[in-house]
Design a protein around this motif. Structure first.
Motif, PDB file in Angstrom:
ATOM      1  N   TYR A   1      95.087  82.071  10.791  1.00 36.49           N
ATOM      2  CA  TYR A   1      95.140  80.904  11.668  1.00 36.49           C
ATOM      3  C   TYR A   1      93.917  80.022  11.422  1.00 36.49           C
ATOM      4  O   TYR A   1      92.779  80.487  11.545  1.00 36.49           O
ATOM      5  N   GLY A   2      94.157  78.761  11.082  1.00 40.04           N
ATOM      6  CA  GLY A   2      93.065  77.830  10.804  1.00 40.04           C
ATOM      7  C   GLY A   2      93.017  76.695  11.810  1.00 40.04           C
ATOM      8  O   GLY A   2      93.804  75.749  11.727  1.00 40.04           O
ATOM      9  N   GLU A   3      92.118  76.799  12.766  1.00 44.64           N
ATOM     10  CA  GLU A   3      91.916  75.753  13.765  1.00 44.64           C
ATOM     11  C   GLU A   3      90.715  74.892  13.361  1.00 44.64           C
ATOM     12  O   GLU A   3      89.833  75.346  12.626  1.00 44.64           O
TER      13      GLU A   3
ATOM     14  N   ARG B   1      93.343  75.393  24.110  1.00 43.79           N
ATOM     15  CA  ARG B   1      93.629  76.005  22.808  1.00 43.79           C
ATOM     16  C   ARG B   1      94.279  77.359  23.053  1.00 43.79           C
ATOM     17  O   ARG B   1      93.645  78.280  23.556  1.00 43.79           O
ATOM     18  N   SER B   2      95.531  77.485  22.687  1.00 51.16           N
ATOM     19  CA  SER B   2      96.278  78.707  22.996  1.00 51.16           C
ATOM     20  C   SER B   2      96.376  79.672  21.825  1.00 51.16           C
ATOM     21  O   SER B   2      96.903  80.778  21.981  1.00 51.16           O
ATOM     22  N   THR B   3      95.871  79.287  20.656  1.00 49.09           N
ATOM     23  CA  THR B   3      96.108  80.081  19.452  1.00 49.09           C
ATOM     24  C   THR B   3      95.590  81.507  19.570  1.00 49.09           C
ATOM     25  O   THR B   3      96.225  82.451  19.087  1.00 49.09           O
ATOM     26  N   LEU B   4      94.446  81.689  20.190  1.00 48.72           N
ATOM     27  CA  LEU B   4      93.888  83.029  20.348  1.00 48.72           C
ATOM     28  C   LEU B   4      94.888  83.952  21.034  1.00 48.72           C
ATOM     29  O   LEU B   4      95.113  85.090  20.604  1.00 48.72           O
TER      30      LEU B   4
ATOM     31  N   THR C   1      85.636  76.853  21.360  1.00 45.61           N
ATOM     32  CA  THR C   1      86.192  77.522  20.187  1.00 45.61           C
ATOM     33  C   THR C   1      86.695  78.910  20.554  1.00 45.61           C
ATOM     34  O   THR C   1      86.371  79.447  21.614  1.00 45.61           O
ATOM     35  N   GLU C   2      87.465  79.504  19.639  1.00 55.93           N
ATOM     36  CA  GLU C   2      87.950  80.868  19.870  1.00 55.93           C
ATOM     37  C   GLU C   2      86.790  81.848  20.008  1.00 55.93           C
ATOM     38  O   GLU C   2      86.855  82.787  20.802  1.00 55.93           O
ATOM     39  N   GLU C   3      85.729  81.626  19.241  1.00 62.41           N
ATOM     40  CA  GLU C   3      84.591  82.544  19.318  1.00 62.41           C
ATOM     41  C   GLU C   3      83.949  82.514  20.697  1.00 62.41           C
ATOM     42  O   GLU C   3      83.546  83.549  21.226  1.00 62.41           O
TER      43      GLU C   3
END
Length: 489
Positions: free
Chosen positions: A294-296, A306-309, A337-339
């Motif tokens: 997955y590349g955000e 941001r729902s990708t996580l 960010t996801e982090e």
């Protein structure tokens, strides 16, 4: 395995959150308690976030109040060690360090203010946050030079800019360091300086960079090997070791922003994408049936969720191994960010690619996150420069298409974008990675999250939000290049 997931015991950390009017505790957790598809993920209750600072807890942790981060404010993840850019010049960079059609020439008043600020800074009259950094000087003058050399008449220098440069250049040419004079007038054809044509760099690592910059500043493009060689020569960039006034900082900034202003070719983008694939050795190969990368956008979101996580975590429960990658904080947006979300939930965000491989192979997990800090330290070293050049460099596109861990089975890459024109380059990079399938999504703020909100046809420029495009192949044969370059390793 538990150490990889959550390296530290839960701590009761209380953080000041002014917006909590009722001053109640906030509790958050990520739970997948039911077994799904042979995998399940469960996390313990996370630390309470309270509205007051617990000094005893801070003493216990050996931390200061400023080191406690508010998970609701992404800017708290910005390192306090990073010097801030001069805002006057940064605003000018936003106008002139962009493409041939998007550039907005400065008015006479704006231009005089900017050049006066630069002159006072290089004379030492401005200190700390008011000082114009070497990276800003490199980016600003690179944009101005390319405009003079290669832009259409409408976005070349305005009359006001010409008058400002005519007024300040006789003083600037004596005050600016040689590397910046070179960027501003590389061949002596713009302002008549003799310094630019003679400049070759201060050491052997800069020589190839200076040669490449001459072509970039003229509005030209570079070959695959040339871009890759430059990046490997100058990175990682250690500003502290090289000195805050290092010429390398200005030259690298000019190179990065210059390539974006000139609109990168496929070969240039591929060089950015591939340059550091083997920085830590060959990427490990996970023994899994399938793996989705997955590349955000690394600079996060500031307006939309941001729902990708969470999507990736749920897909991993169904046996579809998922690998996310990103950073804790990244300019220019500096968003969530996801982090940051994973840190708040107590996850380990300091995994190596080998550790991520172990998590992906775990039948009870199949999910991992890798930070650029651990996986691509050379690229991570550019965070300070990226804040000071203001606009997104080519890396903002290519870092979304990474294979930090590979798979023995099928692989797919999914990447988000927002600005029209980058969907095809992203798909090109995916094909050249040799993956079986690739997908690009125009999501809110360029993320992968698709919206359910109804929008008018004019709500976004170009392609509509939720636009998708991709490819799928039974083998990797369809990824063969048309330009003769090899597949990405």
């Amino acid at each position: 395995m538990e150490v990889l997931l959550c390296p530290e015991p839960s701590l009761s950390i209380r953080i000041a959150v002014p917006c909590l009017l009722n001053r109640l505790n906030i509790r958050s957790s990520l739970r997948f308690p039911a077994e799904i598809g042979g995998r399940w993920i469960a996390r313990a209750r996370l630390p309470a976030v309270k509205a007051v600072i617990d000094s005893a807890t801070l003493d216990q942790l050996g931390m200061t109040e400023s080191e406690i981060r508010n998970p609701a404010v992404s800017s708290t993840y910005r390192s306090s060690k990073l010097p801030k850019p001069n805002l006057t010049v940064l605003e000018a960079q936003a106008r002139v360090c962009t493409g041939p059609e998007m550039t907005k020439p400065l008015s006479e008043e704006q231009a005089f203010k900017v050049f006066d600020t630069i002159l006072r800074s290089v004379r030492g009259e401005l200190k700390d946050e008011d000082r114009v950094s070497r990276a800003q000087l490199g980016a600003f003058f690179a944009g101005m030079t390319i405009r003079a050399n290669a832009f259409p008449e409408a976005t070349q220098w305005s009359e006001g800019e010409k008058r400002a440069i005519g007024t300040f250049w006789p003083q600037l040419v004596r005050a600016l360091p040689p590397d910046v004079v070179f960027i501003a007038d590389p061949e002596g054809s713009i302002m008549g300086s003799s310094i630019g044509p003679q400049f070759v760099g201060n050491d052997t690592t800069e020589m190839r960079l200076v040669g490449a910059l001459r072509e970039v500043l003229a509005g030209g493009h570079l070959g695959y090997e040339e871009v890759q060689g430059v990046l490997r020569d100058v990175l990682p960039l250690n500003v502290e070791e090289d000195g805050k006034d290092s010429s390398k900082e200005s030259l690298v900034s000019a190179f990065l922003i210059g390539q974006r202003v000139n609109r990168e070719t496929d070969r240039e983008l591929k060089a950015y994408c591939l340059a550091f694939d083997d920085e830590l050795g060959p990427p490990p190969v996970a023994d899994v049936r399938s793996l989705t990368h997955y590349g955000e956008p690394y600079d996060g979101n500031t307006r939309f969720f941001r729902s990708t996580l969470f999507v990736a975590a749920i897909r991993s429960c169904y046996g579809e191994s998922s690998l996310l990658h990103g950073v804790d904080w990244m300019p220019p947006k500096g968003g969530i960010t996801e982090e940051q979300m994973l840190k708040f939930m107590g996850a380990n965000t300091h995994l190596t690619p080998l550790q991520a491989k172990d998590l992906l192979e775990d039948k009870d997990l199949g999910f991992a996150y890798l930070s650029q800090r651990e996986a691509r330290p050379s690229l991570y070293s550019l965070i300070q420069v990226r804040e000071h050049i203001k606009k997104r460099p080519p890396l903002a596109t290519t870092e979304k298409v990474q294979q930090l861990v590979r798979a023995s089975g099928r692989e797919a890459v999914v990447a988000g974008f927002y600005h029209e024109g980058y969907e095809e380059p992203l798909l090109m990079l995916m094909r050249r990675r040799g993956v079986h399938s690739g997908l690009v999504v125009k999501g809110e703020e360029g993320a992968l999250s698709m919206t359910t909100r109804l929008k008018s046809g004019n709500a976004s420029k170009g392609l509509p939000v939720n636009y998708c495009s991709g490819f799928r192949s039974s083998t990797t044969a369809s990824a063969l290049e048309v330009d003769g370059l090899p597949l990405l390793s």
